[in-house]
Scaffold this motif. Structure first.
Motif, PDB file in Angstrom:
ATOM      1  N   GLU A   1      10.353 -19.365 -34.161  1.00 46.82           N
ATOM      2  CA  GLU A   1       9.066 -19.366 -33.447  1.00 46.82           C
ATOM      3  C   GLU A   1       8.609 -20.797 -33.147  1.00 46.82           C
ATOM      4  O   GLU A   1       8.119 -21.095 -32.056  1.00 46.82           O
ATOM      5  N   ASP A   2       8.780 -21.691 -34.119  1.00 49.95           N
ATOM      6  CA  ASP A   2       8.396 -23.094 -33.922  1.00 49.95           C
ATOM      7  C   ASP A   2       9.297 -23.773 -32.893  1.00 49.95           C
ATOM      8  O   ASP A   2       8.833 -24.577 -32.079  1.00 49.95           O
ATOM      9  N   ILE A   3      10.584 -23.461 -32.939  1.00 54.11           N
ATOM     10  CA  ILE A   3      11.526 -24.026 -31.965  1.00 54.11           C
ATOM     11  C   ILE A   3      11.128 -23.620 -30.552  1.00 54.11           C
ATOM     12  O   ILE A   3      11.050 -24.462 -29.646  1.00 54.11           O
ATOM     13  N   GLN A   4      10.834 -22.347 -30.373  1.00 55.68           N
ATOM     14  CA  GLN A   4      10.481 -21.867 -29.041  1.00 55.68           C
ATOM     15  C   GLN A   4       9.161 -22.438 -28.561  1.00 55.68           C
ATOM     16  O   GLN A   4       9.007 -22.798 -27.377  1.00 55.68           O
ATOM     17  N   GLN A   5       8.214 -22.557 -29.474  1.00 55.80           N
ATOM     18  CA  GLN A   5       6.907 -23.127 -29.098  1.00 55.80           C
ATOM     19  C   GLN A   5       7.060 -24.574 -28.648  1.00 55.80           C
ATOM     20  O   GLN A   5       6.447 -24.991 -27.647  1.00 55.80           O
ATOM     21  N   SER A   6       7.859 -25.348 -29.358  1.00 52.32           N
ATOM     22  CA  SER A   6       8.038 -26.755 -28.981  1.00 52.32           C
ATOM     23  C   SER A   6       8.763 -26.869 -27.648  1.00 52.32           C
ATOM     24  O   SER A   6       8.467 -27.759 -26.837  1.00 52.32           O
ATOM     25  N   ARG A   7       9.690 -25.972 -27.386  1.00 54.26           N
ATOM     26  CA  ARG A   7      10.420 -26.003 -26.115  1.00 54.26           C
ATOM     27  C   ARG A   7       9.536 -25.541 -24.952  1.00 54.26           C
ATOM     28  O   ARG A   7       9.632 -26.090 -23.848  1.00 54.26           O
ATOM     29  N   ASP A   8       8.700 -24.555 -25.191  1.00 50.21           N
ATOM     30  CA  ASP A   8       7.783 -24.110 -24.127  1.00 50.21           C
ATOM     31  C   ASP A   8       6.830 -25.241 -23.736  1.00 50.21           C
ATOM     32  O   ASP A   8       6.549 -25.452 -22.552  1.00 50.21           O
ATOM     33  N   PHE A   9       6.332 -25.963 -24.738  1.00 51.11           N
ATOM     34  CA  PHE A   9       5.445 -27.088 -24.460  1.00 51.11           C
ATOM     35  C   PHE A   9       6.178 -28.158 -23.661  1.00 51.11           C
ATOM     36  O   PHE A   9       5.660 -28.675 -22.660  1.00 51.11           O
ATOM     37  N   ALA A  10       7.384 -28.500 -24.094  1.00 56.10           N
ATOM     38  CA  ALA A  10       8.167 -29.528 -23.394  1.00 56.10           C
ATOM     39  C   ALA A  10       8.452 -29.120 -21.961  1.00 56.10           C
ATOM     40  O   ALA A  10       8.384 -29.947 -21.043  1.00 56.10           O
TER      41      ALA A  10
ATOM     42  N   ASP B   1      18.345 -29.836 -30.561  1.00 53.44           N
ATOM     43  CA  ASP B   1      17.091 -29.872 -29.806  1.00 53.44           C
ATOM     44  C   ASP B   1      17.116 -30.912 -28.690  1.00 53.44           C
ATOM     45  O   ASP B   1      16.624 -30.653 -27.587  1.00 53.44           O
ATOM     46  N   LEU B   2      17.688 -32.084 -28.961  1.00 48.95           N
ATOM     47  CA  LEU B   2      17.747 -33.106 -27.908  1.00 48.95           C
ATOM     48  C   LEU B   2      18.756 -32.739 -26.829  1.00 48.95           C
ATOM     49  O   LEU B   2      18.585 -33.111 -25.660  1.00 48.95           O
ATOM     50  N   THR B   3      19.785 -31.985 -27.174  1.00 48.96           N
ATOM     51  CA  THR B   3      20.715 -31.475 -26.155  1.00 48.96           C
ATOM     52  C   THR B   3      19.990 -30.523 -25.228  1.00 48.96           C
ATOM     53  O   THR B   3      20.120 -30.604 -23.995  1.00 48.96           O
ATOM     54  N   TRP B   4      19.210 -29.618 -25.822  1.00 49.01           N
ATOM     55  CA  TRP B   4      18.435 -28.693 -24.984  1.00 49.01           C
ATOM     56  C   TRP B   4      17.505 -29.465 -24.053  1.00 49.01           C
ATOM     57  O   TRP B   4      17.418 -29.175 -22.856  1.00 49.01           O
ATOM     58  N   LEU B   5      16.795 -30.462 -24.599  1.00 48.24           N
ATOM     59  CA  LEU B   5      15.821 -31.204 -23.806  1.00 48.24           C
ATOM     60  C   LEU B   5      16.500 -31.972 -22.681  1.00 48.24           C
ATOM     61  O   LEU B   5      16.030 -31.946 -21.531  1.00 48.24           O
TER      62      LEU B   5
END
Length: 356
Positions: free
Chosen positions: A100-109, A146-150
């Motif tokens: 849930e935290d991973i998805q929230q941080s990605r949605d914000f980004a 996470d940085l790969t996704w970003l």
């Protein structure tokens, strides 16, 4: 070749007392070419714009109101003869454990990435997370994930957005430039690089505002020399995406360390006592010159930009943006001129040795 000179919008006054347009005007008058758009300045502008235009309040970046505000801000920045060098900072993004935290941080980004083309910038700063365990981990594989996704998400935009990763001196896990570089190397994406910040490195590994000497130990100079040699050896200039410059005030008498265990030891000094380069009359004492020389030796040719937090920025006076812009330009110009002079002298010396 003289680099582009920039300044973070946060370094021209607090968002509570000084509007972003007033800070853009001050930066332009002082001769800066670019600004780093600070998150709190952006949100203050976005919400003010929505009220002025009778738009519904923005509920998240990337919605219709935020996109309209981004277009307006992009045009305003251009009208002052400036560019937005980057959006900053993407905070507390990487290392989360729970899905849930991973998805929230990605949605914000993703929302921030969506507004960047409208703003007219293609560079975002992601600093290492200050959210600690157990919610996050500094595990290399998690951070790489996470940085790969970003980086991959940012690359989808036209033009592609570049991501710079910065070791924050009071981060929860990854504080040093080496810690950030380890992630950048393993991700191995062309649009992911480093942001190098003189204050974050020197505050962590050289200075101590709680000591009467102002430094961590008697060996800090030799350790810094080795650290900077490692930077030049390991990091190619084209993977340094940005150089942030700031000095720091020597505290006399020394500060008292925070008693609250949730407050990182460096943060109170970092947030209230940074200075523009070479402001020795105000107590500036960090070896910013050594850090700058190492950045130049990597082959970096991009902007030099000031990121200075100081209690003086919270003064509500209308003169704050112009006063700080003038001080900032004076210090940055001197720092650049001196660094380029040292670099030129070193090059001549090396050439003379080669002729022997």
């Amino acid at each position: 070749m003289t680099p582009e000179l920039g300044i973070a919008s946060l370094s021209l006054g607090s968002f509570e007392h000084h509007s972003l347009p007033s800070k853009l005007a001050a930066a332009s008058r002082a001769g800066f070419a670019s600004i780093e758009l600070f998150d709190l300045d952006w949100w203050a502008f976005r919400d003010s714009y929505a009220k002025e235009q009778n738009l519904p309040p923005s509920t998240k970046d990337g919605d219709a109101t935020s996109m309209a505000a981004a277009v307006a801000l992009g045009a305003l920045v251009q009208s002052f003869g400036l560019t937005i060098s980057c959006w900053q900072p993407l905070r507390n993004f990487e290392g989360f454990i729970e899905e849930e935290d991973i998805q929230q941080s990605r949605d914000f980004a993703k929302g921030i990435l969506d507004i960047m083309p409208a703003l007219g910038t293609t560079l975002i700063l992601c600093c290492t997370t200050s959210t600690g365990a157990p919610k996050t981990s500094g595990d290399l594989d998690r951070c790489v994930r996470d940085l790969t996704w970003l980086a991959d998400e940012a690359a989808k935009y036209n033009p592609p957005i570049r991501v710079m990763y910065e070791g924050l001196s009071f981060a929860a896990h990854r504080r040093r430039w080496q810690d950030a570089w380890e992630v950048v190397e393993k991700v191995n994406r062309p649009n992911l690089g480093l942001c190098l910040d003189s204050f974050n490195t020197l505050a962590l590994e050289w200075a101590d505002p709680y000591s009467s000497t102002g430094t961590l130990s008697s060996s800090v100079d030799s350790q810094l020399e080795s650290n900077m040699a490692e930077l030049v050896d390991r990091v190619p200039g084209d993977k340094v995406f940005f150089f942030q410059v700031a000095d720091g005030r020597r505290m006399n008498p020394p500060m008292q360390p925070p008693t609250d265990p949730t407050i990182p030891r460096i943060r109170p000094w970092s947030r209230g006592n940074r200075l523009f380069p070479l402001e020795s009359s105000l107590g500036a004492y960090l070896p910013v010159d050594q850090f700058a020389d190492a950045v130049v030796k990597t082959g970096y040719t991009g902007p030099w930009s000031l990121e200075v937090f100081n209690d003086s920025l919270s003064d509500p006076s209308d003169t704050v943006p112009d006063d700080h812009a003038r001080r900032a330009m004076k210090g940055l110009k001197m720092a650049v001129e001196q660094a380029l002079s040292r670099s030129s002298t070193a090059a001549v010396s090396v050439g003379a040795i080669h002729k022997l």
